[in-house]
Design an enzyme around this catalytic site. Structure first.
Site, mmCIF file in Angstrom:
data_model
loop_
_atom_site.group_PDB
_atom_site.id
_atom_site.type_symbol
_atom_site.label_atom_id
_atom_site.label_comp_id
_atom_site.label_asym_id
_atom_site.label_seq_id
_atom_site.Cartn_x
_atom_site.Cartn_y
_atom_site.Cartn_z
ATOM 1 N N HIS A 136 0.846 -1.199 0.000
ATOM 2 C CA HIS A 136 0.000 0.000 0.000
ATOM 3 C C HIS A 136 0.876 1.242 0.000
ATOM 4 O O HIS A 136 2.046 1.182 0.400
ATOM 5 C CB HIS A 136 -0.922 0.019 1.233
ATOM 6 C CG HIS A 136 -0.176 -0.092 2.526
ATOM 7 N ND1 HIS A 136 0.292 -1.282 3.032
ATOM 8 C CD2 HIS A 136 0.221 0.863 3.416
ATOM 9 C CE1 HIS A 136 0.928 -1.070 4.168
ATOM 10 N NE2 HIS A 136 0.903 0.226 4.420
ATOM 11 N N HIS A 161 1.022 5.267 1.275
ATOM 12 C CA HIS A 161 0.449 6.298 2.144
ATOM 13 C C HIS A 161 0.449 7.648 1.418
ATOM 14 O O HIS A 161 1.465 8.021 0.821
ATOM 15 C CB HIS A 161 1.312 6.498 3.400
ATOM 16 C CG HIS A 161 1.408 5.304 4.301
ATOM 17 N ND1 HIS A 161 0.737 5.229 5.505
ATOM 18 C CD2 HIS A 161 2.098 4.142 4.195
ATOM 19 C CE1 HIS A 161 1.017 4.077 6.098
ATOM 20 N NE2 HIS A 161 1.846 3.395 5.326
HETATM 21 P P1 5GP Z 1 2.545 0.372 7.229
HETATM 22 O O1 5GP Z 1 3.385 0.742 8.416
HETATM 23 O O2 5GP Z 1 2.378 -1.135 7.098
HETATM 24 O O3 5GP Z 1 3.011 1.025 5.968
HETATM 25 O O4 5GP Z 1 1.144 1.019 7.529
HETATM 26 C C1 5GP Z 1 -0.023 0.329 7.809
HETATM 27 C C2 5GP Z 1 -1.089 1.392 8.047
HETATM 28 O O5 5GP Z 1 -2.343 0.753 8.073
HETATM 29 C C3 5GP Z 1 -0.926 2.114 9.393
HETATM 30 O O6 5GP Z 1 -0.819 3.512 9.151
HETATM 31 C C4 5GP Z 1 -2.183 1.751 10.170
HETATM 32 O O7 5GP Z 1 -2.686 2.805 10.959
HETATM 33 C C5 5GP Z 1 -3.144 1.350 9.058
HETATM 34 N N1 5GP Z 1 -4.118 0.335 9.453
HETATM 35 C C6 5GP Z 1 -3.858 -0.823 10.135
HETATM 36 N N2 5GP Z 1 -4.990 -1.536 10.299
HETATM 37 C C7 5GP Z 1 -5.985 -0.811 9.723
HETATM 38 C C8 5GP Z 1 -7.400 -1.021 9.576
HETATM 39 O O8 5GP Z 1 -7.975 -2.017 10.021
HETATM 40 N N3 5GP Z 1 -8.101 -0.073 8.901
HETATM 41 C C9 5GP Z 1 -7.503 1.055 8.399
HETATM 42 N N4 5GP Z 1 -8.293 1.934 7.764
HETATM 43 N N5 5GP Z 1 -6.171 1.292 8.526
HETATM 44 C C10 5GP Z 1 -5.433 0.376 9.177
#
Ligand code: 5GP
Ligand code: ZN
Length: 146
Positions: A98, A100
């Site tokens: 994903h 951001h």
């Molecule tokens: P990463 O650190 O893997 O790039 O970011 C994962 C992101 O997913 C984090 O910013 C976290 O807050 C978000 N996230 C985790 N679980 C959920 C969820 O169940 N729903 C949503 N909308 N965001 C999530």
């Protein structure tokens, strides 16, 4: 193993969906770093950027770019961060690729690394702010015919 983004894409888990087509969904981060923090997520499961097919990468990054454009040019965010995390040492927590999109507002507290819990009120405010500009996403996608 369960994957939270696969569950959201299958509509087994709720999320605030800002944009969706057959391949991609854009949702509000549940713990935003700043107001309007978005996640651009391919519906198909791939662990990280290195595992994702090129066409999917292109579509994901183009949609992320369209939202960066909307935040700066339409919603007047003075800055925006567009990033992906790959691997635990880089801070990846959800192992489903994903991107951001984090709009930066003056004094948004980002430097302190503060996150907050997304409220329903904030979610509806952002959803309605962005809904006026989704044609920009479509025009970006038209340019690449994906
Ligand atoms: P990463 O650190 O893997 O790039 O970011 C994962 C992101 O997913 C984090 O910013 C976290 O807050 C978000 N996230 C985790 N679980 C959920 C969820 O169940 N729903 C949503 N909308 N965001 C999530
Ligand atoms: Zn997944």
């Amino acid at each position: 193993m369960t994957c939270v983004f696969c569950e959201i894409s299958r509509k087994e888990k709720p999320a605030h969906i800002i944009y969706e087509d057959k391949d991609i969904m854009v949702i509000l981060d549940i713990n935003p770093i700043s107001k309007g923090h978005l996640l651009v997520i391919p519906k198909e499961h791939h662990e990280a950027i290195q595992d994702t097919p090129v066409k999917t990468l292109v579509k994901t990054w183009v949609i992320a770019s369209a939202f960066a454009k909307i935040y700066r040019d339409k919603l007047k965010a003075p800055g925006v961060n567009v990033i992906t995390n790959s691997g635990s040492p880089a801070g990846q927590v959800v192992f489903h690729f994903h991107v951001h999109v984090i709009p930066r507002w003056e004094q948004d507290g980002f430097k302190k690394g503060g996150r907050h819990v997304l409220s329903e009120e904030e979610a509806s405010e952002i959803t309605s702010m962005l809904s006026d500009y989704l044609d920009i996403v479509k025009s970006y996608l038209n340019e690449i015919s994906i």
